[in-house]
Design a protein around this motif. Structure first.
Motif, PDB file in Angstrom:
ATOM      1  N   LEU A   1      29.705  11.599  36.867  1.00 23.87           N
ATOM      2  CA  LEU A   1      29.004  10.407  37.348  1.00 23.87           C
ATOM      3  C   LEU A   1      28.251  10.770  38.622  1.00 23.87           C
ATOM      4  CD1 LEU A   1      28.669   7.205  37.208  1.00 23.87           C
ATOM      5  CD2 LEU A   1      30.539   7.138  38.876  1.00 23.87           C
ATOM      6  N   VAL A   2      27.064  10.179  38.798  1.00 26.44           N
ATOM      7  CA  VAL A   2      26.265  10.387  40.005  1.00 26.44           C
ATOM      8  C   VAL A   2      26.073   9.041  40.695  1.00 26.44           C
ATOM      9  CG1 VAL A   2      24.052  11.194  40.941  1.00 26.44           C
ATOM     10  CG2 VAL A   2      25.078  12.354  38.964  1.00 26.44           C
ATOM     11  N   ILE A   3      26.164   9.040  42.023  1.00 22.56           N
ATOM     12  CA  ILE A   3      25.906   7.846  42.833  1.00 22.56           C
ATOM     13  C   ILE A   3      24.730   8.154  43.747  1.00 22.56           C
ATOM     14  CG2 ILE A   3      26.825   6.248  44.562  1.00 22.56           C
ATOM     15  CD1 ILE A   3      29.635   6.988  43.607  1.00 22.56           C
ATOM     16  N   GLY A   4      23.726   7.272  43.809  1.00 25.03           N
ATOM     17  CA  GLY A   4      22.604   7.540  44.707  1.00 25.03           C
ATOM     18  C   GLY A   4      21.514   6.496  44.616  1.00 25.03           C
ATOM     19  N   LYS A   5      20.493   6.681  45.425  1.00 23.29           N
ATOM     20  CA  LYS A   5      19.294   5.853  45.312  1.00 23.29           C
ATOM     21  C   LYS A   5      18.383   6.474  44.257  1.00 23.29           C
ATOM     22  CE  LYS A   5      16.741   8.174  49.025  1.00 23.29           C
ATOM     23  NZ  LYS A   5      15.841   8.938  48.151  1.00 23.29           N
ATOM     24  N   VAL A   6      17.408   5.706  43.805  1.00 24.27           N
ATOM     25  CA  VAL A   6      16.519   6.243  42.779  1.00 24.27           C
ATOM     26  C   VAL A   6      15.390   7.057  43.417  1.00 24.27           C
ATOM     27  CG1 VAL A   6      16.955   4.612  40.913  1.00 24.27           C
ATOM     28  CG2 VAL A   6      15.328   4.010  42.691  1.00 24.27           C
ATOM     29  N   GLY A   7      15.655   8.314  43.688  1.00 20.31           N
ATOM     30  CA  GLY A   7      14.605   9.254  44.040  1.00 20.31           C
ATOM     31  C   GLY A   7      14.214  10.014  42.788  1.00 20.31           C
ATOM     32  N   TYR A   8      13.055  10.660  42.822  1.00 20.30           N
ATOM     33  CA  TYR A   8      12.597  11.357  41.611  1.00 20.30           C
ATOM     34  C   TYR A   8      13.580  12.446  41.195  1.00 20.30           C
ATOM     35  CZ  TYR A   8       9.963  13.993  38.228  1.00 20.30           C
ATOM     36  OH  TYR A   8       9.599  14.635  37.070  1.00 20.30           O
ATOM     37  N   GLY A   9      14.073  13.233  42.159  1.00 18.18           N
ATOM     38  CA  GLY A   9      14.982  14.319  41.816  1.00 18.18           C
ATOM     39  C   GLY A   9      16.247  13.817  41.147  1.00 18.18           C
ATOM     40  N   THR A  10      16.856  12.787  41.725  1.00 15.41           N
ATOM     41  CA  THR A  10      18.099  12.241  41.177  1.00 15.41           C
ATOM     42  C   THR A  10      17.885  11.675  39.782  1.00 15.41           C
ATOM     43  OG1 THR A  10      18.931  11.711  43.387  1.00 15.41           O
ATOM     44  CG2 THR A  10      19.925  10.539  41.546  1.00 15.41           C
ATOM     45  N   VAL A  11      16.860  10.846  39.624  1.00 15.41           N
ATOM     46  CA  VAL A  11      16.612  10.205  38.332  1.00 15.41           C
ATOM     47  C   VAL A  11      16.258  11.236  37.263  1.00 15.41           C
ATOM     48  CG1 VAL A  11      15.060   8.655  37.073  1.00 15.41           C
ATOM     49  CG2 VAL A  11      15.983   7.965  39.290  1.00 15.41           C
ATOM     50  N   SER A  12      15.365  12.169  37.591  1.00 17.52           N
ATOM     51  CA  SER A  12      14.929  13.146  36.588  1.00 17.52           C
ATOM     52  C   SER A  12      16.093  14.013  36.118  1.00 17.52           C
ATOM     53  CB  SER A  12      13.800  14.018  37.143  1.00 17.52           C
ATOM     54  OG  SER A  12      14.234  14.788  38.247  1.00 17.52           O
ATOM     55  N   GLU A  13      16.965  14.417  37.043  1.00 16.69           N
ATOM     56  CA  GLU A  13      18.085  15.277  36.663  1.00 16.69           C
ATOM     57  C   GLU A  13      19.146  14.507  35.877  1.00 16.69           C
ATOM     58  OE1 GLU A  13      19.177  17.094  40.366  1.00 16.69           O
ATOM     59  OE2 GLU A  13      17.339  18.293  40.437  1.00 16.69           O
ATOM     60  N   CYS A  14      19.388  13.255  36.244  1.00 17.40           N
ATOM     61  CA  CYS A  14      20.351  12.449  35.480  1.00 17.40           C
ATOM     62  C   CYS A  14      19.833  12.168  34.070  1.00 17.40           C
ATOM     63  CB  CYS A  14      20.646  11.138  36.208  1.00 17.40           C
ATOM     64  SG  CYS A  14      21.704  11.336  37.660  1.00 17.40           S
ATOM     65  N   VAL A  15      18.538  11.894  33.950  1.00 21.00           N
ATOM     66  CA  VAL A  15      17.952  11.664  32.627  1.00 21.00           C
ATOM     67  C   VAL A  15      17.976  12.952  31.808  1.00 21.00           C
ATOM     68  CG1 VAL A  15      15.785  11.179  31.410  1.00 21.00           C
ATOM     69  CG2 VAL A  15      16.520   9.703  33.291  1.00 21.00           C
ATOM     70  N   ALA A  16      17.540  14.052  32.414  1.00 24.33           N
ATOM     71  CA  ALA A  16      17.449  15.324  31.690  1.00 24.33           C
ATOM     72  C   ALA A  16      18.810  15.788  31.194  1.00 24.33           C
ATOM     73  CB  ALA A  16      16.820  16.390  32.585  1.00 24.33           C
ATOM     74  N   TYR A  17      19.842  15.622  32.032  1.00 23.58           N
ATOM     75  CA  TYR A  17      21.157  16.161  31.691  1.00 23.58           C
ATOM     76  C   TYR A  17      22.147  15.079  31.282  1.00 23.58           C
ATOM     77  CZ  TYR A  17      18.761  20.098  33.636  1.00 23.58           C
ATOM     78  OH  TYR A  17      17.810  21.075  33.857  1.00 23.58           O
ATOM     79  N   LYS A  18      21.565  13.866  31.007  1.00 20.27           N
ATOM     80  CA  LYS A  18      22.314  12.758  30.403  1.00 20.27           C
ATOM     81  C   LYS A  18      23.574  12.399  31.199  1.00 20.27           C
ATOM     82  CE  LYS A  18      20.584  13.476  25.694  1.00 20.27           C
ATOM     83  NZ  LYS A  18      19.330  14.080  26.157  1.00 20.27           N
ATOM     84  N   LYS A  19      23.389  12.252  32.504  1.00 18.27           N
ATOM     85  CA  LYS A  19      24.497  11.900  33.383  1.00 18.27           C
ATOM     86  C   LYS A  19      24.393  10.435  33.815  1.00 18.27           C
ATOM     87  CE  LYS A  19      26.358  15.792  33.075  1.00 18.27           C
ATOM     88  NZ  LYS A  19      27.706  15.937  32.478  1.00 18.27           N
TER      89      LYS A  19
END
Length: 370
Positions: free
Chosen positions: A278-296
């Protein structure tokens, strides 16, 4: 040999991480010399590249915003940054013109300061913008909140600079950037993994059944005592829980047996995202793109008055496994049992797939310009 000047803003790490992914593709061409133009720390960049085809040039970011409590944009301080950036335009262009002439630059790529496009225009060389937002739109919204009508004339300076770009490579989850004269949509740009989940866990001697949560906020001012207390309470009930933090927070967060930090010399934070449950954070491009790409799964919040977040929040909802919390709730740990929430979000089906080979697409487009 062709010389590329690649300008990267320091406003948030998302600009850096996606630029790193693209530059790693560019380095596959031995006929390219890349000058990274930025104020990003050299030790950070050196840790990302091991190539004689990379050189560094210190260049100001100029534009950005400041925040106050609960991730709200500080309108007054952000407008001060805008005014200061406009004042520096002439000297900035003069300095970068000298640099580009001296190094025989053939192409300018920029994410996403407006003035490098003025430099390219004066030199009669091509220029490419890469981004999911622009500073003209961001500051137009901020100035509208303040109703600072005297600033609108200066605002047009940014738009006119962006209009000089030959091409905008528009990333997924973007805001509308209609004033660029030519636009091309590309797939998600994300750094490839350098290690798998097992390798990351073995570095910290963690068993496979350990539940890993990655806390993605890197600013210590947003890591509250209330949040740490909530983590402590959760850990008393779930001893299998471990929490990863950014290395930038190490000296600000109290020691706990169940806390882990990204290693000081490690620049590949995407590996930690992919290794987490699980990841906790604000929606920055890096966070969102990596969570989407790696299905987290991502527990996220947004920044008030920062328009970039509208597209990013839609992106995680459409293509990922997201759950929104208000800034106050997220920063103070006012969410449900994170262990239960992790399992709940992990089971969530993703109805829309998105291609994640944007870095390769960008590389192929850039080659046509040189």
């Amino acid at each position: 040999m062709k010389n590329i000047a690649y300008y990267i803003t320091t406003h948030g790490l998302g600009h850096a991480t996606r630029s790193i992914a693209i530059i790693r593709e560019l380095l596959k061409d031995p006929k390219l010399q890349i000058y990274i133009c930025s104020k990003l720390p050299k030790n950070y960049l050196n840790g990302c590249f091991h190539s004689n085809s990379i050189k560094f040039h210190e260049s100001d970011t100029l534009f950005g915003v400041r925040y106050k409590e609960l991730l709200q944009v500080d309108i007054e301080k952000s407008i001060d940054i805008f005014r200061d950036g406009i004042k520096k335009q002439e000297k900035y262009i003069e300095k970068e013109l000298e640099f580009c002439k001296k190094n025989n630059i053939d192409l300018i790529i920029c994410d996403i300061c407006p003035f490098p496009f003025d430099v390219a225009d004066k030199l009669k060389i091509p220029s490419i913008a890469i981004s999911n937002f622009d500073w003209y739109t961001i500051f137009k919204h901020i100035i509208n909140q303040k109703k600072s009508h005297d600033l609108y004339e200066n605002l047009e300076i940014l738009r006119e600079s962006y209009e000089k770009a030959d091409l905008l490579l528009r990333l997924p989850f973007s805001i509308d950037m209609k004033f660029f004269k030519k636009k091309l949509n590309v797939s998600l740009v994300v750094r490839e993994l350098t290690r798998d989940k097992t390798e990351i866990r073995s570095v910290f001697n963690l068993e496979e059944d350990v539940l890993l949560i990655f806390y993605g906020l890197t600013d210590y001012t947003f890591t509250t005592d209330e949040l740490i207390k909530k983590f402590d309470i959760l850990n008393t009930k779930h001893k299998e829980l471990k929490i990863f933090f950014s290395k930038f927070l190490k000296k600000y967060i109290p020691k706990r047996e169940y806390f882990r930090f990204i290693l000081e010399e490690d620049q590949e934070s995407q590996d930690y995202v992919a290794a987490s449950d699980l990841v906790i954070g604000k929606v920055g491009y890096g966070t969102v793109s990596e969570c989407v790409a790696y299905k987290k799964p991502l527990i996220y919040t947004t920044r008030k008055d920062f328009l970039e977040d509208i597209g990013l929040a839609k992106g995680i909802e459409m293509f990922g496994k997201g759950k929104y919390y208000t800034p106050k709730a997220l920063l103070n740990g006012e969410f449900e049992n994170l262990v239960n929430l992790t399992y709940e979000l992990s089971k969530k089906s993703i109805s829309n797939e998105i291609a994640i080979n944007g870095a390769l697409e960008v590389f192929q487009i850039i080659k046509k310009f040189i």
